[in-house]
Design a protein around this motif. Sequence first.
Motif, PDB file in Angstrom:
ATOM      1  N   GLU A 163       7.115   3.463 -14.369  1.00 31.54           N
ATOM      2  CA  GLU A 163       6.647   3.487 -15.438  1.00 31.54           C
ATOM      3  C   GLU A 163       7.950   2.958 -16.674  1.00 31.54           C
ATOM      4  N   GLY A 164       7.568   2.781 -17.769  1.00 27.75           N
ATOM      5  CA  GLY A 164       8.560   2.837 -19.190  1.00 27.75           C
ATOM      6  C   GLY A 164       9.711   1.134 -18.069  1.00 27.75           C
ATOM      7  N   GLU A 165      10.837   0.767 -17.795  1.00 24.88           N
ATOM      8  CA  GLU A 165      11.295  -0.120 -18.011  1.00 24.88           C
ATOM      9  C   GLU A 165      11.490  -1.003 -16.803  1.00 24.88           C
ATOM     10  N   GLY A 166      10.686  -0.026 -15.368  1.00 25.67           N
ATOM     11  CA  GLY A 166      10.514  -0.938 -14.512  1.00 25.67           C
ATOM     12  C   GLY A 166       9.455  -2.412 -14.724  1.00 25.67           C
ATOM     13  N   ASN A 167       8.006  -1.169 -15.040  1.00 25.17           N
ATOM     14  CA  ASN A 167       6.847  -2.211 -15.848  1.00 25.17           C
ATOM     15  C   ASN A 167       7.324  -2.836 -16.144  1.00 25.17           C
ATOM     16  N   GLY A 197       1.069  -1.394   0.039  1.00 31.47           N
ATOM     17  CA  GLY A 197      -0.159   0.178   0.195  1.00 31.47           C
ATOM     18  C   GLY A 197       1.056   1.400  -0.085  1.00 31.47           C
ATOM     19  N   GLY A 198       0.041   2.847  -0.194  1.00 33.49           N
ATOM     20  CA  GLY A 198       1.093   3.849  -0.475  1.00 33.49           C
ATOM     21  C   GLY A 198      -0.002   4.858  -1.243  1.00 33.49           C
ATOM     22  N   ALA A 199       0.904   4.690  -2.023  1.00 32.99           N
ATOM     23  CA  ALA A 199       0.109   5.459  -3.469  1.00 32.99           C
ATOM     24  C   ALA A 199       0.703   5.730  -4.534  1.00 32.99           C
ATOM     25  N   ASP A 200      -0.063   4.719  -5.640  1.00 31.24           N
ATOM     26  CA  ASP A 200      -0.361   4.727  -6.710  1.00 31.24           C
ATOM     27  C   ASP A 200       0.112   5.007  -7.948  1.00 31.24           C
ATOM     28  N   THR A 201       0.204   6.465  -7.645  1.00 30.98           N
ATOM     29  CA  THR A 201       0.635   7.615  -8.813  1.00 30.98           C
ATOM     30  C   THR A 201       2.467   7.388  -8.640  1.00 30.98           C
ATOM     31  N   ALA A 202       2.772   7.720  -7.609  1.00 26.88           N
ATOM     32  CA  ALA A 202       4.600   7.460  -7.202  1.00 26.88           C
ATOM     33  C   ALA A 202       4.378   5.848  -8.071  1.00 26.88           C
ATOM     34  N   TYR A 203       4.197   5.069  -7.878  1.00 30.20           N
ATOM     35  CA  TYR A 203       4.727   3.891  -8.144  1.00 30.20           C
ATOM     36  C   TYR A 203       5.163   3.902 -10.120  1.00 30.20           C
ATOM     37  N   THR A 204       3.690   5.179  -9.964  1.00 26.80           N
ATOM     38  CA  THR A 204       3.366   4.595 -12.092  1.00 26.80           C
ATOM     39  C   THR A 204       5.009   6.302 -12.581  1.00 26.80           C
ATOM     40  N   GLN A 205       4.914   6.937 -11.607  1.00 24.09           N
ATOM     41  CA  GLN A 205       6.128   8.117 -11.478  1.00 24.09           C
ATOM     42  C   GLN A 205       7.759   7.357 -11.741  1.00 24.09           C
ATOM     43  N   THR A 206       7.968   6.140 -10.423  1.00 20.07           N
ATOM     44  CA  THR A 206       9.198   6.064 -10.707  1.00 20.07           C
ATOM     45  C   THR A 206       9.224   4.513 -11.692  1.00 20.07           C
ATOM     46  N   MET A 212      -7.988  14.334  -3.768  1.00 19.05           N
ATOM     47  CA  MET A 212      -7.751  12.821  -3.661  1.00 19.05           C
ATOM     48  C   MET A 212      -8.169  11.963  -4.701  1.00 19.05           C
ATOM     49  N   GLU A 213      -8.621  12.764  -5.269  1.00 24.12           N
ATOM     50  CA  GLU A 213      -8.495  11.668  -6.946  1.00 24.12           C
ATOM     51  C   GLU A 213      -7.770  10.962  -7.765  1.00 24.12           C
ATOM     52  N   VAL A 214      -7.753  10.701  -7.866  1.00 24.45           N
ATOM     53  CA  VAL A 214      -6.760   9.704  -9.058  1.00 24.45           C
ATOM     54  C   VAL A 214      -7.361   9.049 -10.360  1.00 24.45           C
ATOM     55  N   VAL A 215      -7.428   9.560 -11.238  1.00 19.23           N
ATOM     56  CA  VAL A 215      -7.540   8.929 -12.194  1.00 19.23           C
ATOM     57  C   VAL A 215      -6.493   8.353 -13.918  1.00 19.23           C
ATOM     58  N   GLY A 216      -6.757   7.226 -14.131  1.00 16.00           N
ATOM     59  CA  GLY A 216      -6.075   7.373 -15.368  1.00 16.00           C
ATOM     60  C   GLY A 216      -5.563   5.767 -15.602  1.00 16.00           C
ATOM     61  N   GLU A 217      -4.896   5.054 -17.133  1.00 18.60           N
ATOM     62  CA  GLU A 217      -4.312   4.102 -16.925  1.00 18.60           C
ATOM     63  C   GLU A 217      -2.989   3.599 -16.277  1.00 18.60           C
ATOM     64  N   ARG A 218      -2.522   2.412 -16.392  1.00 22.08           N
ATOM     65  CA  ARG A 218      -2.192   1.404 -15.733  1.00 22.08           C
ATOM     66  C   ARG A 218      -1.219   0.581 -16.771  1.00 22.08           C
ATOM     67  N   SER A 219      -0.017   0.690 -16.919  1.00 17.58           N
ATOM     68  CA  SER A 219       0.629   0.216 -17.851  1.00 17.58           C
ATOM     69  C   SER A 219       0.296  -1.441 -17.980  1.00 17.58           C
ATOM     70  N   LEU A 220       0.437  -1.843 -16.096  1.00 14.43           N
ATOM     71  CA  LEU A 220       0.973  -3.396 -15.765  1.00 14.43           C
ATOM     72  C   LEU A 220      -0.328  -3.990 -16.793  1.00 14.43           C
ATOM     73  N   GLY A 221      -1.476  -3.706 -15.956  1.00 15.16           N
ATOM     74  CA  GLY A 221      -2.610  -4.232 -16.845  1.00 15.16           C
ATOM     75  C   GLY A 221      -2.820  -5.628 -16.352  1.00 15.16           C
ATOM     76  N   PHE A 222      -2.389  -5.779 -15.713  1.00 13.30           N
ATOM     77  CA  PHE A 222      -2.154  -7.414 -14.829  1.00 13.30           C
ATOM     78  C   PHE A 222      -3.762  -7.949 -14.618  1.00 13.30           C
ATOM     79  N   PHE A 223      -4.767  -7.198 -14.075  1.00  6.56           N
ATOM     80  CA  PHE A 223      -5.954  -7.080 -14.105  1.00  6.56           C
ATOM     81  C   PHE A 223      -6.528  -6.483 -15.019  1.00  6.56           C
TER      82      PHE A 223
END
Length: 146
Positions: free
Chosen positions: A71-75, A60-69, A111-122
Amino acid sequence: MPPINVLIYSGPGTSPSALAHATHTLTALLTPHHAVHPLTPTQLLSEPWPATCALLVIPGGADTAYTQTLEGEGNRRIQRYVHGGGKYLGLCAGGYYGCRRCEWEVGRAGMEVVGERSLGFFPGVGRGSVVPGFVYRAEVGARAVG
């Protein structure tokens, strides 16, 4: 020898309490069969962790920071690991992060966070929060959901 490490992402966005709880719980449940270790973004991006990893946990935490860190090679590394037979466990924000799209607290100012995520496991939308009253960096609004 089968993979023995359970790696818990510990980079930007990870809640210190979520990291501590995941580490404690997984260590208690999986020792002595698995070793539980934190995984930094630098390690995720550059080390050969998939070869010995039985489970990658994004807590848990903040998924937007996961995306920023990540995105790209990490994912891409996470996707190759999972598509090659590896296991992914997303807890709270890590679960939203693993969806194709995140819709968190839609319409709630600040608080709103809306957006596409590139992992897409679900392949669908992760919507939250589950119960009203959530507050970041506090236990206010925290509840067990049954």
